[in-house]
Structures are given as structure tokens and as C-alpha cells.
Design a protein around this motif. Sequence first.
Motif, PDB file in Angstrom:
ATOM      1  N   ASN A   1      -2.974  41.620  57.173  1.00  0.00           N
ATOM      2  CA  ASN A   1      -4.578  42.381  57.505  1.00  0.00           C
ATOM      3  C   ASN A   1      -5.547  41.246  58.201  1.00  0.00           C
ATOM      4  N   GLY A   2      -4.922  40.458  59.377  1.00  0.00           N
ATOM      5  CA  GLY A   2      -5.802  39.880  60.085  1.00  0.00           C
ATOM      6  C   GLY A   2      -6.192  38.416  59.734  1.00  0.00           C
ATOM      7  N   SER A   3      -5.684  38.320  58.440  1.00  0.00           N
ATOM      8  CA  SER A   3      -5.554  36.685  57.566  1.00  0.00           C
ATOM      9  C   SER A   3      -4.456  36.148  57.965  1.00  0.00           C
TER      10      SER A   3
ATOM     11  N   ILE B   1      -1.070  45.191  56.981  1.00  0.00           N
ATOM     12  CA  ILE B   1      -0.542  45.184  58.517  1.00  0.00           C
ATOM     13  C   ILE B   1       0.037  43.593  58.730  1.00  0.00           C
TER      14      ILE B   1
ATOM     15  N   GLU C   1       1.338  41.037  61.166  1.00  0.00           N
ATOM     16  CA  GLU C   1       1.542  40.388  62.627  1.00  0.00           C
ATOM     17  C   GLU C   1       2.004  39.090  62.660  1.00  0.00           C
TER      18      GLU C   1
ATOM     19  N   ALA D   1      -1.127  33.945  70.037  1.00  0.00           N
ATOM     20  CA  ALA D   1      -1.670  33.030  71.003  1.00  0.00           C
ATOM     21  C   ALA D   1      -0.908  33.068  72.130  1.00  0.00           C
ATOM     22  N   LYS D   2      -1.112  32.632  73.302  1.00  0.00           N
ATOM     23  CA  LYS D   2      -0.338  32.566  74.595  1.00  0.00           C
ATOM     24  C   LYS D   2       0.471  31.370  74.542  1.00  0.00           C
TER      25      LYS D   2
ATOM     26  N   GLU E   1     -13.412  28.955  62.015  1.00  0.00           N
ATOM     27  CA  GLU E   1     -12.376  29.958  61.580  1.00  0.00           C
ATOM     28  C   GLU E   1     -11.013  29.270  61.061  1.00  0.00           C
TER      29      GLU E   1
ATOM     30  N   ARG F   1      -5.191  34.122  74.182  1.00  0.00           N
ATOM     31  CA  ARG F   1      -4.832  35.453  73.254  1.00  0.00           C
ATOM     32  C   ARG F   1      -4.592  36.609  73.877  1.00  0.00           C
ATOM     33  N   PRO F   2      -3.628  36.756  74.995  1.00  0.00           N
ATOM     34  CA  PRO F   2      -3.256  37.883  75.705  1.00  0.00           C
ATOM     35  C   PRO F   2      -3.154  39.113  74.819  1.00  0.00           C
ATOM     36  N   ILE F   3      -2.371  39.019  73.767  1.00  0.00           N
ATOM     37  CA  ILE F   3      -2.336  40.179  72.747  1.00  0.00           C
ATOM     38  C   ILE F   3      -3.115  40.107  71.441  1.00  0.00           C
TER      39      ILE F   3
ATOM     40  N   TYR G   1      -4.927  40.943  67.777  1.00  0.00           N
ATOM     41  CA  TYR G   1      -4.529  41.440  66.471  1.00  0.00           C
ATOM     42  C   TYR G   1      -4.962  43.106  66.320  1.00  0.00           C
ATOM     43  N   ILE G   2      -4.075  43.568  65.616  1.00  0.00           N
ATOM     44  CA  ILE G   2      -4.302  44.986  65.260  1.00  0.00           C
ATOM     45  C   ILE G   2      -5.188  45.046  64.111  1.00  0.00           C
ATOM     46  N   ALA G   3      -5.068  44.307  63.189  1.00  0.00           N
ATOM     47  CA  ALA G   3      -6.060  44.155  61.960  1.00  0.00           C
ATOM     48  C   ALA G   3      -7.455  43.356  62.218  1.00  0.00           C
ATOM     49  N   THR G   4      -8.213  43.395  61.603  1.00  0.00           N
ATOM     50  CA  THR G   4      -9.510  42.488  61.789  1.00  0.00           C
ATOM     51  C   THR G   4      -9.360  41.825  60.597  1.00  0.00           C
ATOM     52  N   ASN G   5      -9.743  40.548  60.771  1.00  0.00           N
ATOM     53  CA  ASN G   5      -9.753  39.592  59.431  1.00  0.00           C
ATOM     54  C   ASN G   5     -10.823  39.966  58.426  1.00  0.00           C
ATOM     55  N   GLN G   6     -10.395  40.250  57.453  1.00  0.00           N
ATOM     56  CA  GLN G   6     -11.316  40.537  56.298  1.00  0.00           C
ATOM     57  C   GLN G   6     -11.910  39.140  55.711  1.00  0.00           C
ATOM     58  N   ASN G   7     -11.133  38.172  55.994  1.00  0.00           N
ATOM     59  CA  ASN G   7     -11.835  36.988  55.256  1.00  0.00           C
ATOM     60  C   ASN G   7     -12.531  36.061  56.453  1.00  0.00           C
ATOM     61  N   SER G   8     -12.818  36.702  57.319  1.00  0.00           N
ATOM     62  CA  SER G   8     -13.398  35.823  58.409  1.00  0.00           C
ATOM     63  C   SER G   8     -14.687  35.305  57.973  1.00  0.00           C
ATOM     64  N   GLU G   9     -15.178  34.005  58.231  1.00  0.00           N
ATOM     65  CA  GLU G   9     -16.138  33.123  58.002  1.00  0.00           C
ATOM     66  C   GLU G   9     -17.040  33.120  59.045  1.00  0.00           C
TER      67      GLU G   9
END
Lengths: 254, 234
Positions: free
Chosen positions: A75-77, A102, A104, A108-109, A222, B81-83, B85-93
Motif C-alpha cells: 500500500n505504497g509503504s 496493493i 508492488e 526505480a530506474k 522519506e 522512477r519511470p514506472i 507506484y499504483i498505491a500512494t504511501n499512507q505513511n508518508s512523512e
Amino acid sequence: MSKTINLTLKVWRQAGADTPGKLETYNATNIDVEMSFLEMLDVINEEIALDDGDPIAFDNDCREGICGTCGVVVNGSPHGPQKSTTLCQLHMRKFNDGDTLIIEPWRAKAFPVIKDLVVDRSALDRISQAGGYTGVKTGQAPEAHTIAVPKADSDKAMDAAACIGCGACVAACPNASAMLYVGAKVSHLGLLPQGKLDCDRVINMVNQMDAEGFGNCTNTYECEATCPKDINVSNIARMNRTHLVEKIIQRKNS
Amino acid sequence: MQSICKKQLLGLTGLLLVGFLGGHLGGNLFLFGGADSFNGYAQHLANLRPGLLLIEGALGLLFITHIITALNVWFENQAARPIKYIATNQNSEQSLASKTMPYTGLFILLYLIWHLFNYTYAFGINHQPGLLTIKLPNGTVETKDFGLYGIVYASFKFSILNTLFYVIAMCVIGFHISHGFASALQTFGFSHKKYTPIVEKLSKLIGLIVAVAFSSIALYILIFNPINAISGGN
Ligand code: FES
């Protein structure tokens, strides 16, 4: 029998480096909350294998949070939602019944996908080869007090040495920058008297880092927030100033 | 150029631009003193020509270097980062200010162009008069040329839209600096257990001061109308 939960997994499946990938949905039913995240994936893979499917490929080795092999983005983390924890040390009790996850690979390139959730992180090894080493005399181990190391320095060096090279910093960075990893490698040896032998270690590592296609650090921190080993961004600052000093010395010597 | 050198160049030009803003703010404060005080200051600056050209050139170079380096860093970071992420980071600071640096930067560039046309070269090149119609204490109405002061005054007093844009731009600049200042110091390798948190607060404070101090001048003219103007010329 301990508590179990049901989850919906959306996992990135990609057959090979050059084939396009997509999210595939799996139902994870009756997952024991005492399982680790990787054990949960093992259970799913067993079910896939029994159905004659192709199991989900993911990297892992020690499963005790010390080798740096595991890691996917949940989930993005990177390494999942729990702070200071590798994916293998993350337990399913961190999730709630009915959650959708989710999953993944590191994006990164410089980290091309090999298969599914497995990425090629050898770019980090090449950076270390470019300067993350030190010159040590061979022969018998010297008496421990021959080279005195101030306690404060050895503490900082040890903190930096905690880096397991998993690459979560790159995965978390909005710029896919490897500065925290390289910063840790700089502090790890650069603070010790033995590491001060070569004066263009940092320049060489930065050259390699740039050549690998990592992004530029914009101090979003981050990386520090995600790092399972709590590597501090002060290591990036140390790398920045060491780099500046090395540049000045290089100019003076040429 | 190596990534770290590039960012140090970006940080250095940014810090110098913050210094320039400090000087600019000092000049703008003359607006509180009225037409004679502000025009006197503007004349003083103009009298420095041709030496002023040198300063203007250096300033232009600072801006251009900062913008080009920033764009280069931004594009490289997109490519790293050409591709996505589908999900966004919920723990982003990550702070909103750091996340939006390229966008606030581009907005400031737009504002800068607007500013050059509307203020910097409004008087010197176009010789636009700064006509204001004011109501004197005895009730009589008088129209006269207030020079650059008049241009600035009219722009704040008689166009709410203009003032609004100005105030927003000042807030955006302040926001940009709130991340930029501390970030530049980190990029030069300044890091200290005790002082880095202070630098981070200072960075936000500088941003706040820039936003509030510049805006206050515009709002003062809009709200208090210190010379009792009833309409602007031009
Ligand atoms: S498998 Fe070794 S750190 Fe997770």
C-alpha cells in the motif's frame, strides 16, 4: 487456534524484465495473524502451486530482519506500514480483516524488475565497489588499542553500519535517490581512522550513483521515515560535506 | 556535473536569492513612509546606474542558474522512477512544501515575469506615469503624478485581483523558502542534533516573514488607503 483474517491481495505480476506487468487479485483467506508477511505470501504461493499456477516471486533470505534481501511495497509503504521493521519481521496482526493490500516491487530506474516482486539491486553493490571499502593491513590482528577510535565516532559509525542495503530508501524516495544508502556507507567507514586513507572515496561513489540512474535528493526525508534500520539523514549531510571537501582537495592537487 | 554539486549550486543560488529578498523587503518598507520616501529610495537605486546594471545582471544570472538547475534536477528525478507506484504511501512523512517545490518554483517564475513588467520596468522603460487622484484634508480633489509610488499604490488600491495575486504569490514564495532554506543547509552538509531542528524552524520563520512582511504593505495600502486616493490614473 489464534485469530485469522481475510484479505484481498493485489499483487504485481510480471513474467520477466521485458514483459509488461499488471496487478493480479488473490484472496487470502484464514490468514493466521501470528504469521509474518512472507509466511502469508508462502501460503498464497502454495495455493497457487496446487492450482498449477506460477507462484509469486519475491526475495527473501534470513527472515529475521538482518540480511536486507526482502522487501516489497505494501500500500505504497516499502516494507509495509510498521516503522523500523523489515517485511520479514512484519506480522499479519498489523492488518485488519477485510483489508485490501496493493503489493508492488521497489520502483526505480536503477532497480529493474527481474520477475514479479523481485528487482535487481546490484546497482547498490556497484556503488559500494566504487568506494565503500577501506584499506586494512593484512597479517595478524593488531592489538585493539593501536588505533584509538573516539567513542562518539565509533557509535556513529556503528549506527551507519546497521544499514542492511535493502534499498527501501530508494523505493520510498519520491526521486528514487540512493543518498541514504550511500550516506550510510560513507559514515560507516569514513568516521573511522582506517577509512580516512583514500580521499576520493565519496566522489567515486557519487559518480557511480549518478551513472546508475538514481535521482537527486531533495531532502524530503522519506528515506529516514521508511528505513527499517533507522539510518539517520545526518549521514546524507556528512556525505554532502565530505564530498565538498574531497572536491576541494582534488582541485588543489590537480 | 555530479548530482551533489548540482544541488549545492541550487542551494547556494537559493540562499543568495533569499538574501536578495531581504534587501528587496527593506526597500519595499519605504512604501510605508509615503511617496517621497519610496520614490527617493527608487531614485537612489536608479542613480546607481550603470553600476546597477552589474547588480541586475548578477541577479538575473542567479535566477537563471537557480531555475535551470532546478528544472534539470526535477526532470532527472522524474526519469529516475519511470514506472510510478499504483498505491500512494499512507505513511508518508514528506512535508507539503518539499513535495511542491517544482510547482511553487514555477509559479514564482510566472510571478517574477509579471512583477518585472508591472513594477521593475514599469517606470524606467515605459515611463508610465503614476497618476493618483487624492482627496485632500480640506475636501478638494487633486490629481498628480506620484511616480513609481503612484504605480505601486494604484496597483494595490484599485485592483483587488491584482492585490490578491500579489498576496498569494508572496505566500507561495514564503512556502518555497520554508523548505528551501533548511534544505540548502543540509545539502551543504550542515547537520547537528541540536541546531538542525532550530534551522528547520528558522526556515519556516523566514518563509513566514517573507509572506507576511511583503503582503502587509499591499494590504496596508488596500485597507487603510494612507493618502486618501479615490482613483488611480493610467
Ligand atoms: S529476509 Fe533478511 S531482512 Fe528480511
